[in-house]
Motif scaffolding. Structure first.
Motif, PDB file in Angstrom:
ATOM      1  N   ARG A  14       0.975  -1.198   0.069  1.00  0.00           N
ATOM      2  CA  ARG A  14      -0.034  -0.018  -0.098  1.00  0.00           C
ATOM      3  C   ARG A  14       0.893   1.242  -0.111  1.00  0.00           C
ATOM      4  NH1 ARG A  14      -2.412  -0.091   5.063  1.00  0.00           N
ATOM      5  NH2 ARG A  14      -1.170   1.546   5.652  1.00  0.00           N
ATOM      6  N   LEU A  15       1.798   1.105   0.935  1.00  0.00           N
ATOM      7  CA  LEU A  15       2.688   2.246   0.950  1.00  0.00           C
ATOM      8  C   LEU A  15       3.488   2.694  -0.443  1.00  0.00           C
ATOM      9  CD1 LEU A  15       4.383   1.837   4.679  1.00  0.00           C
ATOM     10  CD2 LEU A  15       2.444   3.461   4.029  1.00  0.00           C
ATOM     11  N   ALA A  41      12.544  -2.891  -0.352  1.00  0.00           N
ATOM     12  CA  ALA A  41      11.334  -3.005  -1.523  1.00  0.00           C
ATOM     13  C   ALA A  41      11.185  -1.620  -1.866  1.00  0.00           C
ATOM     14  CB  ALA A  41      10.357  -3.665  -1.080  1.00  0.00           C
ATOM     15  N   ARG A  42      11.221  -1.646  -3.091  1.00  0.00           N
ATOM     16  CA  ARG A  42      11.076  -0.307  -3.790  1.00  0.00           C
ATOM     17  C   ARG A  42       9.776  -0.380  -4.725  1.00  0.00           C
ATOM     18  NH1 ARG A  42      16.445   0.423  -3.011  1.00  0.00           N
ATOM     19  NH2 ARG A  42      16.930   2.295  -1.834  1.00  0.00           N
ATOM     20  N   THR A  43       9.239  -1.612  -5.133  1.00  0.00           N
ATOM     21  CA  THR A  43       7.984  -1.632  -5.570  1.00  0.00           C
ATOM     22  C   THR A  43       6.917  -2.440  -5.043  1.00  0.00           C
ATOM     23  OG1 THR A  43       8.774  -3.706  -6.857  1.00  0.00           O
ATOM     24  CG2 THR A  43       9.266  -1.595  -7.879  1.00  0.00           C
ATOM     25  N   PRO A  44       5.907  -2.506  -5.476  1.00  0.00           N
ATOM     26  CA  PRO A  44       4.725  -3.435  -4.589  1.00  0.00           C
ATOM     27  C   PRO A  44       5.204  -4.813  -4.974  1.00  0.00           C
ATOM     28  CG  PRO A  44       3.582  -1.547  -5.965  1.00  0.00           C
ATOM     29  CD  PRO A  44       4.814  -1.433  -6.141  1.00  0.00           C
ATOM     30  N   GLU A  45       5.485  -5.201  -6.048  1.00  0.00           N
ATOM     31  CA  GLU A  45       6.036  -6.629  -6.447  1.00  0.00           C
ATOM     32  C   GLU A  45       7.187  -7.007  -5.471  1.00  0.00           C
ATOM     33  OE1 GLU A  45       6.038  -4.250  -9.131  1.00  0.00           O
ATOM     34  OE2 GLU A  45       3.724  -4.791  -8.935  1.00  0.00           O
ATOM     35  N   GLU A  46       8.039  -6.301  -5.292  1.00  0.00           N
ATOM     36  CA  GLU A  46       9.224  -6.498  -4.221  1.00  0.00           C
ATOM     37  C   GLU A  46       8.618  -6.821  -3.076  1.00  0.00           C
ATOM     38  OE1 GLU A  46      12.912  -4.528  -6.669  1.00  0.00           O
ATOM     39  OE2 GLU A  46      12.003  -3.496  -5.143  1.00  0.00           O
ATOM     40  N   ALA A  47       7.463  -6.103  -2.805  1.00  0.00           N
ATOM     41  CA  ALA A  47       7.159  -6.268  -1.037  1.00  0.00           C
ATOM     42  C   ALA A  47       6.456  -7.512  -0.893  1.00  0.00           C
ATOM     43  CB  ALA A  47       5.695  -5.237  -1.021  1.00  0.00           C
ATOM     44  N   GLU A  48       6.427  -8.270  -1.929  1.00  0.00           N
ATOM     45  CA  GLU A  48       6.235  -9.708  -1.921  1.00  0.00           C
ATOM     46  C   GLU A  48       7.103 -10.546  -1.146  1.00  0.00           C
ATOM     47  OE1 GLU A  48       3.348 -11.975  -2.354  1.00  0.00           O
ATOM     48  OE2 GLU A  48       2.021 -10.250  -2.350  1.00  0.00           O
ATOM     49  N   ASN A  62      19.451   0.559  11.642  1.00  0.00           N
ATOM     50  CA  ASN A  62      20.835   0.588  11.296  1.00  0.00           C
ATOM     51  C   ASN A  62      20.952   1.411   9.978  1.00  0.00           C
ATOM     52  OD1 ASN A  62      23.602   0.446  11.964  1.00  0.00           O
ATOM     53  ND2 ASN A  62      23.715  -1.616  10.799  1.00  0.00           N
ATOM     54  N   PHE A  63      20.120   0.977   9.252  1.00  0.00           N
ATOM     55  CA  PHE A  63      19.817   1.659   7.819  1.00  0.00           C
ATOM     56  C   PHE A  63      19.677   3.232   7.740  1.00  0.00           C
ATOM     57  CE2 PHE A  63      20.003  -3.066   7.625  1.00  0.00           C
ATOM     58  CZ  PHE A  63      21.259  -3.214   7.292  1.00  0.00           C
ATOM     59  N   LEU A  64      19.053   3.558   8.769  1.00  0.00           N
ATOM     60  CA  LEU A  64      18.576   4.896   8.604  1.00  0.00           C
ATOM     61  C   LEU A  64      19.206   6.123   8.326  1.00  0.00           C
ATOM     62  CD1 LEU A  64      15.372   4.329  10.595  1.00  0.00           C
ATOM     63  CD2 LEU A  64      15.784   4.261   8.270  1.00  0.00           C
ATOM     64  N   PRO A  65      20.439   6.275   9.348  1.00  0.00           N
ATOM     65  CA  PRO A  65      21.161   7.697   9.253  1.00  0.00           C
ATOM     66  C   PRO A  65      21.388   8.320   7.956  1.00  0.00           C
ATOM     67  CG  PRO A  65      21.954   6.088  11.017  1.00  0.00           C
ATOM     68  CD  PRO A  65      21.045   5.127  10.204  1.00  0.00           C
ATOM     69  N   GLN A  66      21.134   9.408   8.150  1.00  0.00           N
ATOM     70  CA  GLN A  66      21.638  10.410   6.952  1.00  0.00           C
ATOM     71  C   GLN A  66      20.671  10.007   5.568  1.00  0.00           C
ATOM     72  OE1 GLN A  66      23.086  13.234   7.600  1.00  0.00           O
ATOM     73  NE2 GLN A  66      23.389  12.645   9.724  1.00  0.00           N
ATOM     74  N   ARG A  67      19.782   9.244   5.633  1.00  0.00           N
ATOM     75  CA  ARG A  67      19.046   8.769   4.467  1.00  0.00           C
ATOM     76  C   ARG A  67      18.258  10.070   3.982  1.00  0.00           C
ATOM     77  NH1 ARG A  67      18.493   3.330   3.543  1.00  0.00           N
ATOM     78  NH2 ARG A  67      17.350   3.433   1.622  1.00  0.00           N
ATOM     79  N   GLN A  68      18.258   9.997   2.720  1.00  0.00           N
ATOM     80  CA  GLN A  68      17.437  11.435   2.115  1.00  0.00           C
ATOM     81  C   GLN A  68      16.063  10.974   1.652  1.00  0.00           C
ATOM     82  OE1 GLN A  68      19.098  14.224   2.356  1.00  0.00           O
ATOM     83  NE2 GLN A  68      20.801  13.072   3.360  1.00  0.00           N
ATOM     84  N   ASP A  69      15.719   9.616   1.600  1.00  0.00           N
ATOM     85  CA  ASP A  69      14.580   9.542   0.779  1.00  0.00           C
ATOM     86  C   ASP A  69      13.560   9.403   1.985  1.00  0.00           C
ATOM     87  OD1 ASP A  69      15.928   7.205   1.907  1.00  0.00           O
ATOM     88  OD2 ASP A  69      15.618   5.987   0.002  1.00  0.00           O
ATOM     89  N   ARG A  70      12.355   8.932   1.447  1.00  0.00           N
ATOM     90  CA  ARG A  70      11.233   8.685   2.371  1.00  0.00           C
ATOM     91  C   ARG A  70      11.002   7.077   2.649  1.00  0.00           C
ATOM     92  NH1 ARG A  70       6.242  10.527  -0.811  1.00  0.00           N
ATOM     93  NH2 ARG A  70       7.587   9.403  -2.124  1.00  0.00           N
ATOM     94  N   VAL A  71      11.298   6.838   3.719  1.00  0.00           N
ATOM     95  CA  VAL A  71      11.466   5.421   4.102  1.00  0.00           C
ATOM     96  C   VAL A  71      10.484   4.726   5.102  1.00  0.00           C
ATOM     97  CG1 VAL A  71      13.274   6.172   5.585  1.00  0.00           C
ATOM     98  CG2 VAL A  71      13.135   3.507   5.001  1.00  0.00           C
ATOM     99  N   ALA A  72       9.967   3.644   4.734  1.00  0.00           N
ATOM    100  CA  ALA A  72       9.096   2.928   5.965  1.00  0.00           C
ATOM    101  C   ALA A  72      10.017   1.734   6.219  1.00  0.00           C
ATOM    102  CB  ALA A  72       8.014   2.210   5.417  1.00  0.00           C
ATOM    103  N   VAL A  73       9.805   1.388   7.542  1.00  0.00           N
ATOM    104  CA  VAL A  73      10.648   0.364   8.424  1.00  0.00           C
ATOM    105  C   VAL A  73       9.668  -0.363   9.106  1.00  0.00           C
ATOM    106  CG1 VAL A  73      12.753  -0.050   9.614  1.00  0.00           C
ATOM    107  CG2 VAL A  73      12.177   2.293   8.694  1.00  0.00           C
TER     108      VAL A  73
END
Ligand code: SF4
Ligand code: SF4
Ligand code: SF4
Ligand code: SF4
Ligand code: SF4
Lengths: 315, 342
Positions: A14-15, A41-48, A62-73
């Motif tokens: 969904r996101l 995952a960057r596509t709904p298909e990959e979310a599978e 651990n993978f968040l510091p200084q990220r520039q994109d919008r990210v769900a964890v």
């Protein structure tokens, strides 16, 4: 487990399809038993490909510091606490991260499973709260709860303290625990015995620094072990240099560590490096009444000065 | 050189009879870890492989190379002096064929037309390797795909095969024959026994389920591989820790450091890892491998492209699977090679 997997996929899809985030961080199945892999995952298909099992021992914060994109964890209790840490320490903005909270039932310690089995495990299956492990000519069933990691057994925050969405109803928190019982006993022993204990603990350390690299708190651009102008620390496996690394690493985590156990999960030598950080955590809790990562609005005690700080412990 | 057999019940005496001439190392279990140790009462035969690679027999993680005085008043101030080491004769029993092959790869790296690494070779020459064929390979072993096999003989002085009640020893080099000549309890093997060992070898090879292909990597140019998009995917979850390189039997990079205490100094070499940014940091501040992508790529390109290009096609990985077992984020070299070979 299956319910959580299904829900995580649903939310991630969904996101991603709504364009709410650019990437979702979760886990996918591993290629070896008792291990899974962080997955982006960057596509709904990959979310599978997302799964939820008892092997997600690497902390995804651990993978968040200084990220520039919008990210769900995808975040269990401890991961969410480390996300809170990152928000407090300005490593990521609150509105940049979408927390898919997973009420957690604890993660399995492969070390314990191997200890019980004493032979190579080639396959591990989870069903109905049990873990079935198979190898050459054997199959053993054990209760999940018997092989949980030590930090999960004493975890008081299985439900994420901060989230945007939860994948299931909260789980009951473990009540009446004293996570520091063993440490209090340890502190009654003479100093030399304690030092010997730590020396022995890190004797197998190969200084690969996986414990540091897996820890969400360790995001310094240049770690003190890598400083070279001037160089702070010898690079050999001299016991003093090893000890210096471990003690300094632990102190850098004081008042910040969430006891997530990622450091131990990453160690190839199965060294219980939390033994260094737990004492400090206990001190911070007792002296300041503070536990890391519970609220983005509270400043960690070691970063603020207050005239009413309890100072009688500074001698 | 004839095949010899030994009753397993006489194994302890066999090891003991060699102890007079060599420092003998055998596999042993310490907690969950399998490692080589000397003076073990019981020789462990039922194990898959040691947790760490045995490369430190010849290439210790930290090695003192020279010592010097930093006392300006001393006549030999700042003169590097060799740390004279006459390596003791050692015999390693139970080494796995993949790990022995790794030493052959490293022999060719620690020696070229200009330079011979005396530290490596002094220990290599003083050490006799009795290998133990792998009858129960792990699901992560892919030795057969990279030029080896569970009963590969390359790099070994003797290859042993576990026949249940007995062990069969096949001498492969002069050095190996000399060791067997010194040992007690051996009897000459008959043809039937040698045939049985051949059958076990076939079985073991069939038991290796894990395969990779590298044919297309050979065909592709360096730049094609270098610029492939899949490195971005691998690097994303890589922690850039040193686990995969430190546990790998063929990784061999080191860093030389001076350590001074008081008025004496040591020149030491320590294992280093291409996963660390510091590994390639120049004095000028420039770093040719400044990002994680280029560091992750280096490890795989080195083993599967650069080494084969320079060494007549020989792959720089022996398929032991340690990096797969121990990578904290499950970066599986077989998957990466599959992407490279796509
Ligand atoms: S420490 Fe708590 S939240 Fe973290 S994995 Fe263990 S039980 Fe779950
Ligand atoms: S020190 Fe270990 S337990 Fe503490 S936050 Fe870091 S990885 Fe987690
Ligand atoms: S991960 Fe383990 S072996 Fe590596 S540096 Fe940390 S404690 Fe040492
Ligand atoms: S591949 Fe795995 S073991 Fe190697 S540096 Fe990356 S995270 Fe560490
Ligand atoms: S790259 Fe991995 S599988 Fe290959 S030799 Fe090194 S540790 Fe073994």
């Amino acid at each position: 487990m299956e319910e959580r997997t299904k829900k995580i996929r649903e939310i991630a899809k969904r996101l991603l399809s709504e364009g709410r985030v650019d990437v979702v961080l979760g886990y996918r199945a591993g290629t070896v038993p008792l291990k899974n892999a962080p997955y982006f995952a960057r596509t709904p298909e990959e979310a599978e490909n997302f799964i939820w099992d008892s092997h997600g021992r690497i902390n995804l914060a651990n993978f968040l510091p200084q990220r520039q994109d919008r990210v769900a964890v995808v975040a269990k209790g401890c991961d969410a606490r480390n996300i809170v840490n990152h928000i407090v320490e300005n490593q990521i903005k609150r509105d940049q991260v979408y927390i898919i909270g997973v009420p957690c039932q604890g993660m399995i310690d492969p070390g314990l499973v191997y200890e019980r089995e004493g032979r190579l495990i080639e396959e591990a299956i989870e069903a109905d709260g049990r873990l079935i492990v198979k190898g050459q000519g054997f199959e053993t069933t054990m209760e999940r709860t018997e092989v949980l990691r030590q930090n999960c057994r004493s975890c008081a925050y299985r439900n994420p303290p901060l989230y945007d969405e939860l994948v299931t109803d909260p789980v009951p928190e473990q009540e009446g625990l004293d996570p520091y019982e063993d440490i209090k006993e340890f502190l009654t022993r003479p100093n030399s015995e304690r030092f010997d204990y730590f020396e022995k603990l890190i004797e197998p350390c190969i200084r690969c620094y996986a414990c540091r690299d897996a820890c969400p708190l360790c995001y310094c651009a240049v770690c003190f072990v890598d400083e070279h102008m001037p160089q702070w620390l010898g690079k050999s496996i001299d016991p003093r240099d090893k000890m210096t690394f471990h003690i300094l690493r632990a102190f850098h985590c004081a008042g910040r560590c969430t006891d997530c156990g990622a450091c131990e999960a990453a160690c190839p030598m199965n060294i219980k490096v939390r033994q260094f950080t737990r004492r400090l955590e206990m001190d911070v809790k007792e002296l300041y009444g503070y536990e890391a990562g519970l609220s983005p609005d509270i400043q960690p005690p070691l970063t603020v000065y207050r005239p009413d700080d309890p100072q009688d412990f500074i001698k | 050189m004839a095949d010899m057999i030994l009753k397993k019940s006489a194994l302890a005496d066999f090891i003991k009879s060699l102890s007079g001439s060599y420092k003998v190392f055998t596999p042993s279990r310490e907690g969950q870890e399998v490692k080589f140790a000397s003076n073990q009462g019981k020789v462990l035969l039922d194990f898959q492989n040691t947790l760490l690679s045995p490369k430190d027999f010849f290439f210790p993680q930290s090695e003192r190379m020279f010592e010097y005085s930093t006392d300006p008043a001393a006549a030999d101030a700042f003169i590097l002096k060799d740390i004279a080491t006459e390596p003791e004769p050692r015999l390693v029993f139970g080494i796995r064929p993949c790990d022995a092959r790794a030493f052959v790869i490293l022999d060719r790296i620690f020696k070229n037309d200009q330079y011979t690494d005396s530290y490596w070779f002094a220990r290599r020459e003083a050490t006799t390797l009795i290998g133990l064929g792998c009858q129960n390979p792990c699901p992560t072993c892919f030795c057969l795909s990279v030029g080896g096999g569970p009963f590969s003989e390359e790099g070994l002085d003797v290859l042993a095969c576990d026949l249940g009640e007995t062990l069969l020893f096949k001498p492969l080099t002069e050095k190996g024959q000399q060791a067997l000549d010194k040992a007690e309890g051996l009897a000459e093997a008959d043809d039937k026994t040698s045939q049985e060992a051949a059958r076990i070898k076939e079985q073991a090879e069939a038991a290796i389920s894990s395969r990779i292909s590298t044919d297309k990597i050979d065909e592709k140019t360096v730049m094609e591989l270098y610029e492939a998009p899949h490195w971005e995917v691998v690097q994303e979850r890589c922690l850039n820790c040193g686990v995969c390189t430190f546990v790998c039997p063929t990784c061999h990079c080191f860093d030389i450091q001076d350590e001074v205490a008081g008025k004496v100094g040591d020149r030491i070499r320590n294992w280093d890892t291409c996963m660390s940014w510091l590994f390639t940091q120049h004095g000028s501040g420039h770093n040719p491998r400044a990002d994680k992508t280029s560091r992750v790529r280096q490890r795989f390109m080195h083993k599967f492209k650069y080494i084969p290009m320079k060494r007549g096609g020989d792959i720089g990985c022996v398929g032991c699977g340690r990096c797969i077992m121990l990578c904290p984020v499950n970066i599986d070299v077989r998957d990466v090679v599959r992407d490279m070979n796509a």
